[in-house]
Design an enzyme around this catalytic site. Structure first.
Site, short mmCIF file in Angstrom:
data_model
loop_
_atom_site.label_atom_id
_atom_site.label_comp_id
_atom_site.label_asym_id
_atom_site.label_seq_id
_atom_site.Cartn_x
_atom_site.Cartn_y
_atom_site.Cartn_z
N LEU A 149 0.83 -1.21 0.00
CA LEU A 149 0.00 0.00 0.00
C LEU A 149 0.86 1.25 0.00
O LEU A 149 0.66 2.17 -0.80
CB LEU A 149 -0.93 0.02 1.22
CG LEU A 149 -1.76 -1.23 1.52
CD1 LEU A 149 -2.71 -0.95 2.68
CD2 LEU A 149 -2.53 -1.67 0.29
N VAL A 228 -5.48 4.06 6.10
CA VAL A 228 -5.96 3.03 5.19
C VAL A 228 -5.44 1.66 5.63
O VAL A 228 -5.45 0.71 4.84
CB VAL A 228 -5.56 3.33 3.72
CG1 VAL A 228 -6.34 4.51 3.19
CG2 VAL A 228 -4.05 3.56 3.60
N ARG A 230 -5.59 -0.14 9.47
CA ARG A 230 -6.64 -0.70 10.33
C ARG A 230 -7.02 0.38 11.35
O ARG A 230 -6.18 1.19 11.76
CB ARG A 230 -6.15 -1.96 11.06
CG ARG A 230 -6.05 -3.20 10.19
CD ARG A 230 -7.42 -3.70 9.76
NE ARG A 230 -7.36 -4.98 9.06
CZ ARG A 230 -7.26 -5.13 7.75
NH1 ARG A 230 -7.16 -4.04 6.98
NH2 ARG A 230 -7.25 -6.32 7.19
N ASP A 254 -10.38 5.40 5.82
CA ASP A 254 -10.98 4.24 5.15
C ASP A 254 -11.33 3.17 6.18
O ASP A 254 -12.19 2.33 5.92
CB ASP A 254 -10.03 3.68 4.10
CG ASP A 254 -10.69 2.59 3.26
OD1 ASP A 254 -11.77 2.88 2.69
OD2 ASP A 254 -10.15 1.48 3.17
N GLU A 259 -15.93 -1.11 13.22
CA GLU A 259 -16.55 -1.04 11.90
C GLU A 259 -17.80 -1.92 11.90
O GLU A 259 -17.70 -3.08 12.26
CB GLU A 259 -15.58 -1.51 10.81
CG GLU A 259 -14.42 -0.57 10.59
CD GLU A 259 -13.50 -1.02 9.47
OE1 GLU A 259 -13.78 -2.08 8.86
OE2 GLU A 259 -12.51 -0.33 9.20
N HIS A 278 -14.09 1.42 4.47
CA HIS A 278 -13.26 0.24 4.18
C HIS A 278 -13.50 -0.31 2.77
O HIS A 278 -13.47 -1.53 2.56
CB HIS A 278 -13.51 -0.85 5.22
CG HIS A 278 -12.29 -1.70 5.46
ND1 HIS A 278 -12.02 -2.31 6.66
CD2 HIS A 278 -11.25 -2.05 4.65
CE1 HIS A 278 -10.89 -3.00 6.58
NE2 HIS A 278 -10.41 -2.85 5.36
N VAL A 279 -13.71 0.59 1.82
CA VAL A 279 -13.80 0.16 0.42
C VAL A 279 -12.53 0.47 -0.34
O VAL A 279 -12.45 0.24 -1.55
CB VAL A 279 -15.01 0.81 -0.30
CG1 VAL A 279 -16.30 0.49 0.40
CG2 VAL A 279 -14.83 2.32 -0.43
#
Length: 317
Positions: A149, A228, A230, A254, A259, A278-279
């Site tokens: 990432l 992005v 956790r 994100d 969640e 979280h997309v």
């Protein structure tokens, strides 16, 4: 050799896997049906999620390939106890996640959050928004975590003309575009210098809460924080308070903890927060990428070569 695929793949990618390995007994099941056939005990499992209860029902399992990069949701201790190899999906999600961060940064820079809300209200807000716009070029982005990432984000941010500082526990070779590299123990000295800070880390016992209240207070006034990795990487209450005080200008999240966010979380209604639920890793190319990775690893497994993306079950990544 018996392989169970318990994750969603496009039909053509599944057909390609079967054609590539005609000698393998390859079966497909839904996540909740993965162990329903008592006559089929797989040696290899390709899945999205995995529970300790499912592991108990698969006594012959030797290797698990998961499609996600993060593995904090998996029963790592049980996998270690049974000496089961775990490989993750690192490499399959870097592009869409990096583009999610880029979208968040450009949204803040161009005033899009306020403009979109004003459009919903049919309200002309140009006099208030125009003076608040800024340019990303020549601003400093600190990328914490230089795996799949983070390295993708470095490359894309440099394309915007940003200065990019990378931070990790050890220097990572071959990442083009870094202006400077710092070790994790230099993070506190680097935070006050960054206009934008992006967390691209897995969640482990070493990274949990890495952006605590102290480090959030170290950030430059008017800076932006993006997560992005956790939700557990960030002290969420400290972040909310910093945003409310106006110390941080905004946050792009994100991932959150928990969640989904509860309806009463102030993050939902804060005008300087972007929530992407979280997309960030979702892409029409995910199926191909994870299928290609599994195909390469299955070839390696069958021929005795080292597997790609083997997770250290003690470290958690």
């Amino acid at each position: 050799m018996r392989v169970l695929i318990a994750t969603e793949l496009d039909s053509d990618h599944l057909d390609c896997l079967r054609a590539s390995f005609p000698e393998v007994d390859m079966r497909v099941a839904g996540r909740h049906e993965a162990a329903d056939d008592p006559t089929f005990s797989p040696e290899i499992l390709f899945c999205g999620r995995l529970t300790a209860e499912l592991l108990d029902r698969l006594p012959d399992l030797r290797w698990v390939q998961v499609r996600s990069a993060g593995v904090d949701h998996l029963p790592l201790a049980e996998l270690a106890r049974r000496n089961i190899i775990l490989t993750n999906g690192s490499g399959a999600h870097g592009v869409p996640v990096a583009e999610t961060v880029i979208a968040m940064m450009t949204a803040f820079a161009t005033g899009l959050p306020a403009l979109i809300r004003a459009q919903d209200r049919k309200e002309w807000v140009r006099p208030a928004v125009a003076p608040c716009r800024f340019e990303l070029e020549n601003q400093t982005l600190l990328v914490v975590g230089l795996g799949d990432l983070g390295s993708a984000l470095v490359r894309k941010a440099r394309g915007l003309g940003m200065r990019v500082v990378g931070c990790d526990r050890q220097e990572v070779a071959g990442i083009a575009g870094l202006t400077r590299f710092v070790m994790v123990n230099e993070l506190d000295n680097s935070l006050p210098l960054a206009d934008h800070v992006a967390l691209c880390l897995p969640l482990t016992r070493h990274t949990a809460g890495i952006m605590n209240e102290h480090r959030i207070r170290l950030m430059k006034k008017g800076a932006y924080l993006y997560n992005v990795g956790r939700g557990g990487l960030v002290d969420q209450q400290a972040l909310i308070e910093s945003l409310q005080r106006g110390d941080l200008a905004g946050a792009g999240l994100d991932v959150t903890d928990p969640e989904p966010l509860p309806p009463d979380s102030p993050l939902w209604s804060m005008p300087n927060v972007l929530l992407t639920q979280h997309v960030g890793g979702a892409s029409p190319h995910n199926s191909r990428r994870v299928a290609d990775l599994f195909s390469e690893n299955l070839h390696r497994y069958m021929n005795g070569y080292p597997l790609l993306n083997v997770v250290d079950l003690e470290l958690g990544y």
